[in-house]
Design an enzyme around this catalytic site. Sequence first.
Site, PDB file in Angstrom:
ATOM      1  N   HIS A  86       0.829  -1.355  -0.074  1.00 38.66           N
ATOM      2  CA  HIS A  86       0.013   0.117  -0.082  1.00 38.66           C
ATOM      3  C   HIS A  86       0.771   1.216  -0.073  1.00 38.66           C
ATOM      4  O   HIS A  86       1.567   1.657   1.068  1.00 38.66           O
ATOM      5  CB  HIS A  86      -0.907   0.043   1.147  1.00 38.66           C
TER       6      HIS A  86
ATOM      7  N   HIS B 282      -0.465  10.757  -2.570  1.00 38.34           N
ATOM      8  CA  HIS B 282      -1.861  10.609  -2.097  1.00 38.34           C
ATOM      9  C   HIS B 282      -2.907  11.926  -1.835  1.00 38.34           C
ATOM     10  O   HIS B 282      -3.942  11.734  -2.171  1.00 38.34           O
ATOM     11  CB  HIS B 282      -2.056   9.616  -0.955  1.00 38.34           C
TER      12      HIS B 282
END
Length: 241
Positions: free
Chosen positions: A6, A48
């Site tokens: 991740h 992100h």
Amino acid sequence: MLLLAHRGASADAPENTLEAFAEAVKQGADGVELDAMVCGSGEVVVCHDERLDRLARLPWEVRTTPYWKLRRADVGSPLGFAPARIPLLEEVVAALPSHFLINIELKCDRFNDGGLADKVAELITRDGLAGRVVVSSFNPWCLFRFAAAAPSLRRGFLIDPDKPWSPQAYLMNPLVSSHSVHPFHEACTPERVAAWKAAGLRVAVWTVDDPGRARALEAMGVSYLITNRPRGVREGLKRAA
């Protein structure tokens, strides 16, 4: 079940950086999950957050900041790691082993994605990555655009646990997903996983660091497990085998 790191192995290196993706390789992951967005000068960067307050303690908005400036931001030290920088998507792809699966999440919560879907489709096609890339997004408009740009490339809808389940799972997912569905792990049940698989979709769950939960999801038939700790989850699965 394949283990995807991740934002790279983000428990042990600064998320979405070349260092985190190199750490994912070292930890024996099967691939990575990463976030892609368009910056102010038009390049696709791996990041992100829309703003860099958390990652770099800077009030810069990625979509309005040119890459020559973004690359000066230190996105490692504020997270407790050595200094690191925001990479371009093409840099990350070039650095990953050829056997690695790459889950590219299109990060955009607006109708107008600034060309993100088209640019990612062009990169995947140009570099011959179709067989090892899955593109996902919470934004169905991004996936519609991606499908228009490259109908044969693999797409998966991210189901937001903070929004109503049924419209996402039963209306939007069938419209935009061609390869996989990406629910939060707590939303998975044996019945739901079985139904998705019966519809021809793989199931990619996020974000699981507990080996016990990983074992339960593997038993359900989950295809991809997204984790911050690929080594720890792998070792836990081996001990249970």
